[in-house]
Motif scaffolding. Structure first.
Motif, PDB file in Angstrom:
ATOM      1  N   ARG A   1     -47.338 -73.340  17.762  1.00 52.45           N
ATOM      2  CA  ARG A   1     -47.775 -72.580  18.951  1.00 52.45           C
ATOM      3  C   ARG A   1     -47.342 -73.305  20.236  1.00 52.45           C
ATOM      4  O   ARG A   1     -46.976 -72.656  21.222  1.00 52.45           O
ATOM      5  N   VAL A   2     -47.419 -74.626  20.236  1.00 49.69           N
ATOM      6  CA  VAL A   2     -46.919 -75.392  21.377  1.00 49.69           C
ATOM      7  C   VAL A   2     -45.422 -75.158  21.526  1.00 49.69           C
ATOM      8  O   VAL A   2     -44.914 -74.899  22.630  1.00 49.69           O
ATOM      9  N   ARG A   3     -44.696 -75.270  20.425  1.00 49.11           N
ATOM     10  CA  ARG A   3     -43.244 -75.029  20.426  1.00 49.11           C
ATOM     11  C   ARG A   3     -42.912 -73.649  20.985  1.00 49.11           C
ATOM     12  O   ARG A   3     -42.029 -73.492  21.838  1.00 49.11           O
ATOM     13  N   ASP A   4     -43.623 -72.625  20.500  1.00 49.20           N
ATOM     14  CA  ASP A   4     -43.313 -71.248  20.900  1.00 49.20           C
ATOM     15  C   ASP A   4     -43.619 -71.005  22.378  1.00 49.20           C
ATOM     16  O   ASP A   4     -42.901 -70.251  23.049  1.00 49.20           O
TER      17      ASP A   4
ATOM     18  N   ILE B   1     -43.409 -73.198  24.808  1.00 44.94           N
ATOM     19  CA  ILE B   1     -42.311 -73.800  25.577  1.00 44.94           C
ATOM     20  C   ILE B   1     -41.063 -72.930  25.483  1.00 44.94           C
ATOM     21  O   ILE B   1     -40.355 -72.706  26.474  1.00 44.94           O
ATOM     22  N   ASP B   2     -40.784 -72.420  24.293  1.00 48.15           N
ATOM     23  CA  ASP B   2     -39.592 -71.590  24.093  1.00 48.15           C
ATOM     24  C   ASP B   2     -39.643 -70.335  24.958  1.00 48.15           C
ATOM     25  O   ASP B   2     -38.637 -69.929  25.550  1.00 48.15           O
TER      26      ASP B   2
ATOM     27  N   GLY C   1     -37.124 -68.998  28.094  1.00 51.69           N
ATOM     28  CA  GLY C   1     -36.367 -67.797  27.785  1.00 51.69           C
ATOM     29  C   GLY C   1     -35.624 -67.868  26.460  1.00 51.69           C
ATOM     30  O   GLY C   1     -34.560 -67.271  26.301  1.00 51.69           O
ATOM     31  N   GLY C   2     -36.188 -68.591  25.487  1.00 51.08           N
ATOM     32  CA  GLY C   2     -35.571 -68.709  24.168  1.00 51.08           C
ATOM     33  C   GLY C   2     -34.581 -69.844  24.039  1.00 51.08           C
ATOM     34  O   GLY C   2     -33.974 -70.026  22.976  1.00 51.08           O
ATOM     35  N   ALA C   3     -34.402 -70.654  25.077  1.00 48.14           N
ATOM     36  CA  ALA C   3     -33.396 -71.719  25.046  1.00 48.14           C
ATOM     37  C   ALA C   3     -33.742 -72.816  24.047  1.00 48.14           C
ATOM     38  O   ALA C   3     -32.839 -73.432  23.462  1.00 48.14           O
ATOM     39  N   LEU C   4     -35.022 -73.088  23.838  1.00 52.57           N
ATOM     40  CA  LEU C   4     -35.408 -74.131  22.885  1.00 52.57           C
ATOM     41  C   LEU C   4     -34.964 -73.741  21.473  1.00 52.57           C
ATOM     42  O   LEU C   4     -34.335 -74.531  20.765  1.00 52.57           O
ATOM     43  N   ARG C   5     -35.291 -72.530  21.079  1.00 53.42           N
ATOM     44  CA  ARG C   5     -34.931 -72.093  19.727  1.00 53.42           C
ATOM     45  C   ARG C   5     -33.420 -72.041  19.535  1.00 53.42           C
ATOM     46  O   ARG C   5     -32.905 -72.452  18.481  1.00 53.42           O
ATOM     47  N   ARG C   6     -32.715 -71.566  20.537  1.00 62.07           N
ATOM     48  CA  ARG C   6     -31.259 -71.474  20.404  1.00 62.07           C
ATOM     49  C   ARG C   6     -30.618 -72.835  20.178  1.00 62.07           C
ATOM     50  O   ARG C   6     -29.602 -72.955  19.491  1.00 62.07           O
ATOM     51  N   GLN C   7     -31.219 -73.882  20.743  1.00 63.75           N
ATOM     52  CA  GLN C   7     -30.610 -75.215  20.639  1.00 63.75           C
ATOM     53  C   GLN C   7     -30.960 -75.945  19.345  1.00 63.75           C
ATOM     54  O   GLN C   7     -30.196 -76.827  18.919  1.00 63.75           O
ATOM     55  N   ILE C   8     -32.073 -75.614  18.728  1.00 64.63           N
ATOM     56  CA  ILE C   8     -32.481 -76.421  17.567  1.00 64.63           C
ATOM     57  C   ILE C   8     -32.543 -75.637  16.261  1.00 64.63           C
ATOM     58  O   ILE C   8     -32.646 -76.251  15.195  1.00 64.63           O
TER      59      ILE C   8
ATOM     60  N   ALA D   1     -39.690 -85.248  18.733  1.00 62.16           N
ATOM     61  CA  ALA D   1     -38.320 -85.745  18.581  1.00 62.16           C
ATOM     62  C   ALA D   1     -37.306 -84.683  18.967  1.00 62.16           C
ATOM     63  O   ALA D   1     -36.272 -84.981  19.590  1.00 62.16           O
ATOM     64  N   ALA D   2     -37.575 -83.426  18.614  1.00 67.92           N
ATOM     65  CA  ALA D   2     -36.653 -82.340  18.948  1.00 67.92           C
ATOM     66  C   ALA D   2     -36.571 -82.133  20.455  1.00 67.92           C
ATOM     67  O   ALA D   2     -35.484 -81.883  21.005  1.00 67.92           O
ATOM     68  N   LEU D   3     -37.692 -82.233  21.151  1.00 67.78           N
ATOM     69  CA  LEU D   3     -37.697 -82.019  22.599  1.00 67.78           C
ATOM     70  C   LEU D   3     -36.806 -83.040  23.319  1.00 67.78           C
ATOM     71  O   LEU D   3     -36.232 -82.735  24.373  1.00 67.78           O
ATOM     72  N   ARG D   4     -36.702 -84.236  22.756  1.00 68.81           N
ATOM     73  CA  ARG D   4     -35.862 -85.263  23.392  1.00 68.81           C
ATOM     74  C   ARG D   4     -34.389 -84.896  23.372  1.00 68.81           C
ATOM     75  O   ARG D   4     -33.604 -85.439  24.145  1.00 68.81           O
TER      76      ARG D   4
END
Length: 428
Positions: A186-189, A191-192, A196-203, A256-259
């Motif tokens: 839920r924290v991840r989502d 932020i994503d 605008g979906g950039a977090l998911r697109r990158q990882i 770790a992914a956020l870094r």
């Protein structure tokens, strides 16, 4: 419960207890629920709902809030093994920080234990002062750090406003899924969505090869009964390699992914990291490879010993076999119930059923007859052969080119045991 302290998370405990048949983990959900109403801590898998949460509202339009991800390290008690995280919204004008925690549940909710068993848990988002969160971690010696995010003004305001809206009683509840929709995801989502979906697109397109089983067993490893529960109770679906997006159900993996992520302006998403509390206890378990060869060596030695014992002391062998068959039967019954009686989908289609076989219950009468010095009966040999053949089938399935269930170590242990009993108890 005391509203000043966070309530104890129980989902990881409950899931592990549920899967760990031989150690009576089925009795733990009710106990955990009762304890949750009286204790206070915060971890990735859930906490009992506080009596009150502070009112939370979006930051004023003239103020740009700071957004941070607080990551809490694992603790020493089994229900703290998976750590925890929360979103922190800091008002730079007043210095007040609100912690948004998606891990609260109500143990007094009707049918609480039944809902857990069916995988139909209701969790909620709660907002509370961040300093209030830290008291228990400070007491337990668990480390807490914050990653301050580099968001633009609109993103920060929008995220703060959405969290405040989500924390309202009419919006706070959600259907909890341990691996797929938990406190950390839920924290991840959140932020994503802000990006605008950039977090998911990158990882999402990257993977370290980790699996749901591997992460659960790793983090539960300090508690043997807990990792055994996950390892035996999870099926093949838990062994698919996870994208980095998927492994973010573990708070430390999300941190770790956020870094490694960039914000929408191309700069590192994590602007800075701040240690709030030092970690003074044992660190998070490291990744290790399970050596199935050692399991095989142990299994072969035991299997040969059982086969030899049958020639000299068949009644002693029968007593040992009865104990093993009872254990196998209990584990099989629970795995079948998880498969056909619950919504714990990652426990469905569990190939460990071929090793901890429900047919072992049918061997019990023949074993008892041998223990009493009598003939086992004409059907006994066929059942022994069938149970051993199922273990061979598990080895065959593991060797198929499709994604196997990662249970080579259990095959290496149990196959020689079943073959040893087949040879030791064969009719002479």
């Amino acid at each position: 419960m005391n509203p000043i302290r966070r309530a104890t998370p129980r989902s990881a405990v409950l899931l592990a207890l549920w899967l760990c048949a031989a150690l009576a983990f089925l009795t733990a959900p009710a106990l955990a629920a009762a304890q949750t109403a009286q204790t206070a801590s915060a971890d990735t898998t859930g906490t009992a709902a506080p009596a009150q949460t502070p009112s939370a509202s979006a930051a004023p339009a003239t103020t740009v809030p700071r957004i941070g991800v607080a990551t809490m390290q694992p603790g020493e008690i089994f229900w703290e093994r998976f750590g925890h995280d929360a979103l922190v919204v800091l008002d730079p004008g007043t210095g007040a920080a609100i912690s948004y925690n998606f891990g609260f549940f109500d143990p007094e909710e009707p049918d609480f234990v039944g809902r857990f068993m069916r995988n139909d848990m209701r969790y909620r988002l709660a907002a509370l002062p961040f300093e209030q969160d830290l008291a228990l971690y400070r007491e337990e010696g668990r480390g807490v750090s914050i990653q301050w995010l580099d968001l633009d003004d609109d993103q920060a305001r929008t995220l703060a406003a959405s969290l405040a809206e989500n924390a309202k009683p009419e919006n706070a509840y959600y259907r909890y899924q341990y691996f797929d929709d938990n406190c950390s995801t839920r924290v991840r989502d959140a932020i994503d969505r802000a990006l605008g979906g950039a977090l998911r697109r990158q990882i999402e397109g990257r993977s370290r090869g980790n699996t749901l089983r591997g992460e659960a067993v790793r983090l539960a490893s300090p508690a043997p009964w807990m990792w055994l529960g996950f390892d035996i109770g999870l099926g093949a679906a838990a062994d698919k390699p996870l994208p980095v997006w998927g492994e973010a159900y573990v708070p430390m993996r999300l941190a770790a992914a956020l870094r490694e992520v960039k914000n929408t302006q191309g700069r590192p998403l994590v602007l800075s990291e701040q240690e709030i509390l030092p970690h003074r206890i044992a660190p998070e378990p490291a990744e290790t490879r399970r050596n199935w060869v050692r399991w095989a060596a142990f299994g072969v030695v035991l299997g040969l010993a059982l086969a030899g014992l049958g020639r000299r002391r068949p009644r002693v062998l029968a007593a040992l076999a009865l104990a093993l068959w009872t254990l196998c039967g209990i584990l099989a019954a629970l795995m079948l119930f998880i498969w056909f009686g619950t919504g714990h989908t990652y426990g469905w289609g569990n190939q460990n059923l071929l090793l901890f076989n429900p047919l072992c219950w049918l061997l019990w009468l023949g074993g008892w007859r041998i223990l009493r010095g009598r003939e086992a009966g004409p059907w006994f040999q066929r059942l022994l052969l069938t149970v051993a053949a199922c273990a061979v089938l598990a080895l065959f399935l593991h060797g198929l080119p499709t994604q196997p269930q990662r249970n080579a170590h259990w095959i290496a242990l149990m196959l020689p045991l079943h073959l040893g009993l087949l040879l030791g108890l064969r009719k002479r």
